[in-house]
Design an enzyme around this catalytic site. Sequence first.
Site, PDB file in Angstrom:
ATOM      1  N   HIS A 126       0.372  10.013   8.103  1.00 17.88           N
ATOM      2  CA  HIS A 126       0.372  10.419   6.852  1.00 17.88           C
ATOM      3  C   HIS A 126      -0.706  10.170   5.857  1.00 17.88           C
ATOM      4  CE1 HIS A 126       2.556  11.584   3.269  1.00 17.88           C
ATOM      5  NE2 HIS A 126       3.707  12.376   3.786  1.00 17.88           N
ATOM      6  N   GLY A 128      -5.416   0.622 -15.439  1.00 16.68           N
ATOM      7  CA  GLY A 128      -5.973  -0.344 -14.623  1.00 16.68           C
ATOM      8  C   GLY A 128      -7.636  -0.115 -14.349  1.00 16.68           C
ATOM      9  N   PRO A 166      -7.513  -4.961  -3.531  1.00 16.50           N
ATOM     10  CA  PRO A 166      -8.133  -5.370  -2.238  1.00 16.50           C
ATOM     11  C   PRO A 166      -7.212  -4.906  -1.204  1.00 16.50           C
ATOM     12  CG  PRO A 166      -8.536  -7.124  -3.781  1.00 16.50           C
ATOM     13  CD  PRO A 166      -7.557  -6.199  -4.461  1.00 16.50           C
ATOM     14  N   GLY A 207      -4.354  -1.454  -2.607  1.00 20.99           N
ATOM     15  CA  GLY A 207      -4.579   0.008  -3.095  1.00 20.99           C
ATOM     16  C   GLY A 207      -4.227   0.345  -4.180  1.00 20.99           C
TER      17      GLY A 207
END
Length: 515
Positions: free
Chosen positions: A82, A164, A170, A173
């Site tokens: 997916h 953001g 890291p 995601g």
Amino acid sequence: MKRLIECVPNFSEGRDAAKVDALVATMSAVPGVYVLDREMDADHNRCVITLAGEPDAVAEAAILGAGKAMELIDMTKHTGAHPRVGATDVVPFIPIEGVTIEDCVALARRVGQELWKRYRIPVFFYEAAATRPDRVNLENIRRGQFEGLREEMKHNHDRQPDVGEPKLHPTAGVTVVGARKFLIAYNVNLNTHDVSIANKIAKAIRFSSGGLRYVKSMGVELKARNLAQVSINLTDFEQTPMHRVYEMVKREAERYGVTPAGSEIVGLVPKKAIEMAADFFLQLENFSPAQVFENKLEAVLSGAPLADTGKEDKLARLARPFLDAVAAPTATPGGGSVSAFAGALAASLGQMVAGLSRKKKSQAAHVEKLSEALEELRQTADELAEAIDRDAASYDAVMAAFKLPQGDTKEAQRREEAIQEATRRAAEVPLEVAERTVALFERLGQLEAVAAASMRSDLQVARLLAAAGAKGALANVEINLDGIADKAFAQAMRQKVGALRGRLDGAARASMAQN
């Protein structure tokens, strides 16, 4: 009034039950939050958890769930069929009761800010919460998945998040947060392992490639089962129901010499969706949701009478409250609501014609067309029934605006602005009714070619009601336009009114010529 929302966070973990248990425990620990369902899929390597409750409580649970997912899931090591961009991949909020889609948009925006503030996870907004047109569709945000997005963020300004810094967390995601209507995740498995066939079918049925409206789909390989799957998101099951999707997948599959091996629903599904599928596949005569035991029991427990004294008495009892409300010496419900009601009656009568016609042997060649018409007419009836209250509410808002104080200049200005805004809305609602009833008049005319001859008088009554609803709604548009100061708006609305009158007259002339 009770306020209730649903939230269906998707996490990029479908193989480790202990991690999914930890996610569920974290979210269910929030008071007032109920975990209704959990689904894990090893091939997709993804789990879907369904939450429900008060908006603020559900929002906090989703935020805490994302924090736990950040601890447990490392996207640099994640693989699965997916598409995904984050440990907490997507968090949609869905209005259920006492909450609007706008409320869910505001909630989504707040949750997005909190995810960045608490965990430094960048956030994209999608569907109704999207800040840009290209981010309405989730697949546009997920393009390239975690790995591709990580690289693109470094140099492509268009791929930067709404909240953001322009770089991925890291290991977690990014997270995509949004607000939408009820979505059904519905998958059809094929008796082949050839995923290219599933991809071809997915392309044929999805709306973005010219397929069915409200359908998103893709082909997926289920390695554990040696099957290919058409994975489907159905964003409005009332307008494009599950059974129509299944039938189209089945027909497309036949082109490649394969058949469905089964289908599955991921997460929860509204009862109405199952009722619609049952009616279609079983071809039940005169089926009504009131025949479902649980529906009848709920109606009785809510205070409805257990037994009817007779069909005629029952029908009069159902109609009387609305008739009394219209007859009362109050401005609403008035002509606009009655026009919507006439249209809803027309669509309902059209349903009867289509439903009975498709049971007759003489119309066996037209069963598919009649079934399609039945679904369209159901949707139209629901929309027009809902417009009865919206029209009354829009005019109530006009009267409320006229009652605002106008003591000083500012108050007078605010009053005038409120009057203008309310009057615009009071013109827009009947225009929507007119658009639907004109389309309904045309659709009922098309139904005449496939309906049973014995139903002709019923169909004629339906068309007369649709025409009356359309003409009444257009009259209500025009009378409200007289009070609108924005001449450009009024002129544009009058052009739409003229075009709709032309369509109505044209459809009537075409029908007379055929007869």
